[in-house]
Write a protein that holds these residues in place. Structure first.
Motif, PDB file in Angstrom:
ATOM      1  N   ASP A  96     -79.349 -10.219  -0.805  1.00 57.39           N
ATOM      2  CA  ASP A  96     -80.587  -9.509  -0.456  1.00 57.39           C
ATOM      3  C   ASP A  96     -81.608  -9.668  -1.573  1.00 57.39           C
ATOM      4  O   ASP A  96     -81.678  -8.824  -2.445  1.00 57.39           O
ATOM      5  CB  ASP A  96     -80.258  -8.030  -0.217  1.00 57.39           C
ATOM      6  N   HIS A 123     -89.840  -4.988   0.613  1.00 49.39           N
ATOM      7  CA  HIS A 123     -90.028  -3.613   1.104  1.00 49.39           C
ATOM      8  C   HIS A 123     -89.289  -2.577   0.269  1.00 49.39           C
ATOM      9  O   HIS A 123     -89.279  -1.402   0.611  1.00 49.39           O
ATOM     10  CB  HIS A 123     -89.546  -3.536   2.552  1.00 49.39           C
ATOM     11  N   HIS A 124     -88.647  -3.020  -0.821  1.00 49.09           N
ATOM     12  CA  HIS A 124     -87.864  -2.041  -1.578  1.00 49.09           C
ATOM     13  C   HIS A 124     -88.748  -0.995  -2.260  1.00 49.09           C
ATOM     14  O   HIS A 124     -88.263   0.068  -2.640  1.00 49.09           O
ATOM     15  CB  HIS A 124     -86.970  -2.754  -2.596  1.00 49.09           C
ATOM     16  N   HIS A 142     -80.772 -11.822   4.063  1.00 52.52           N
ATOM     17  CA  HIS A 142     -79.327 -11.624   3.841  1.00 52.52           C
ATOM     18  C   HIS A 142     -78.544 -12.536   4.769  1.00 52.52           C
ATOM     19  O   HIS A 142     -77.750 -12.060   5.577  1.00 52.52           O
ATOM     20  CB  HIS A 142     -78.874 -10.185   4.109  1.00 52.52           C
TER      21      HIS A 142
END
Ligand SMILES: [Zn+2]
Length: 471
Positions: A288, A323-324, A352
């Motif tokens: 990721d 987007h974290h 991922h």
């Protein structure tokens, strides 16, 4: 006769409802995808994870990764720009974004003492994203163990002002939804700090998304969580209490920047295929989203070698911000610029794309299998698109979870309905942890998914946009 007919009808039914029947292994003409090489793509994953380690070793030992707005973000943006140019894409450019102040924990420390016993360092503690800081000189709190934090565990407990520990088998949760709202139930009872132990063997650091807690909240590795539980138990047995000291310093850091990286491979028409891979990730972020970025680069390399006249559609490659950070600059911008997708036949999210299966085994260890983890799959398009995708997955023996996902979770969440879209995604035991390294990324899986996406792009080339769209 009647019997034969109904059997044939049943076979038709089954092959329509499940996956289209294709011979096992590679079908006709699929040898052309063999140039997409898993070992080569894994090399990209290794280059990306090295960027995370460089950032960590350059003065960020606790909160690290390819984090939005940091040097590691800038480094991987430059890397992708260089890659797109080397591949020969056109209109390669950076679209910058100013970030709102970013949550940057500077340092933290958590330890526990039961009276008489020595101090236990809870070194796996990792604050949940956007978690509340402690006062500058920290907190010193009585510890309480509330088990699974169900209503039964919490009934009659006075948690006011305490550091509350709970345990969760909600393995894939790194969210506020963990254990059906346990963080909120505990917070509502007046806890002064909350510790979440995920019952995944080992002693991993887990980076959670925001959990909507009003007090300092940390994830703990399994071993630390169990040690804390034992210390609380021993203190109770001795008629005393265990205490927790914690300190978390957070700087909301203004004036940081990030960017979407664009590259275009012109086709025979101005219809487009849009390929997305988010660039950010926590810790080494091998899967990721090292794998997703590698898959996108592999697709660019593959199609750049095919003459333009033989590619019906222009392919647009987007290395998005990710987007974290919660604000997802690229995704938000794209969702406000629907014109980008006016002639988009297909939107593919590379996210991922390959990890080994990980099994929680006996003696509290996680073991890595020699097969790929099955992927969650989503197709947001016509039955024709779904069949083309299913055929490609079957051709390259891509392992899938049973049943289509209800929506495309992840980077294209905000834009999935702006064009026919699809994705495969893995979210395993090591997701968002410091164990998510290249070691768990299988070359075969990486090649299989990238080849399947290439085949889907090729096989949809002869299908009109309207026939790929959801009805
Ligand atoms: Zn991701």
């Amino acid at each position: 006769m009647r019997r034969t007919l109904s059997a044939a009808a049943m076979i038709l039914m089954v092959s329509f409802l499940a996956l289209p029947a294709v011979p096992h292994g590679q079908g006709h003409g699929d040898a052309m995808y063999a140039s997409i090489d898993g070992k080569h793509l894994k090399g990209y994953v290794d280059e990306l994870t090295a960027m995370s380690r460089r950032y960590r070793d350059n003065g960020h030992p606790q909160f690290w990764g390819r984090i939005i707005g940091t040097d590691a973000d800038a480094e991987n943006a430059r890397w992708l720009l260089g890659k797109f140019k080397a591949i020969g894409l056109s209109d390669v450019h950076e679209q910058p974004f100013d970030l709102p102040p970013q949550w940057m924990p500077q340092s933290w420390n958590v330890s526990m003492t039961a009276s008489g016993a020595k101090t236990l360092a809870l070194s796996s503690a990792q604050p949940t994203y956007r978690g509340v800081a402690t006062p500058a000189d920290g907190l010193d709190l009585e510890a309480a163990d509330v088990g699974f934090a169900t209503d039964a565990d919490l009934a009659g407990r006075d948690l006011r002002g305490k550091a509350v520990f709970f345990y969760s088998m909600d393995y894939q949760s790194r969210h506020s939804t963990i254990s059906h709202g346990a963080v909120k139930r505990i917070g509502d009872k007046g806890a002064a700090a909350i510790f979440i132990t995920l019952l995944i063997p080992g002693n991993m650091h887990f980076q959670f998304y925001p959990v909507a807690s009003e007090v300092p909240t940390f994830a703990l590795g399994y071993e630390d969580g169990m040690s804390a539980r034992e210390a609380i138990g021993q203190a109770r047995a001795a008629g005393t209490t265990a205490r927790v000291r914690l300190k978390l310093d957070v700087a909301m850091t203004p004036n940081l920047k990030t960017a979407t990286i664009w590259g275009t491979l012109p086709g025979a028409t101005d219809e487009t295929v849009v390929i997305v891979a988010h660039r950010d990730g926590w810790f080494e972020a091998a899967n990721d989203n090292g794998t997703g970025v590698a898959t996108m680069a592999g697709l660019a390399e593959y199609f750049a070698k095919i003459p333009q006249a033989q590619r019906r559609r222009t392919i647009v490659f987007l290395g998005t911000t990710g987007h974290h950070d919660g604000t997802a600059e690229s995704g938000t911008w794209l969702s406000q610029h629907k014109e980008v997708f006016a002639k988009t036949a297909l939107l593919i999210n590379c996210e991922h794309t390959a990890a080994n299966q990980l099994i929680a085994s006996n003696n509290a260890v996680v073991r890595k299998a020699n097969v790929e983890s099955p992927l969650s799959w989503y197709v947001g398009g016509s039955p024709t698109l779904e069949q083309i995708a299913a055929r490609a997955y079957q051709t390259f023996d891509v392992k899938l979870l049973d049943g289509r996902a209800a929506a495309a979770a992840g980077e294209i969440g905000r834009i999935q309905n702006l064009a026919p879209s699809l994705q495969l995604i893995d979210t395993g035991l090591y997701w968002h942890s410091d164990k998510e390294t290249s070691d768990i990324v299988p070359e075969n899986g990486l090649a299989a998914v990238t080849r399947a996406y290439a085949k889907i792009i090729a096989d949809t080339g002869g299908v009109a946009i309207k026939d790929l769209m959801k009805n």
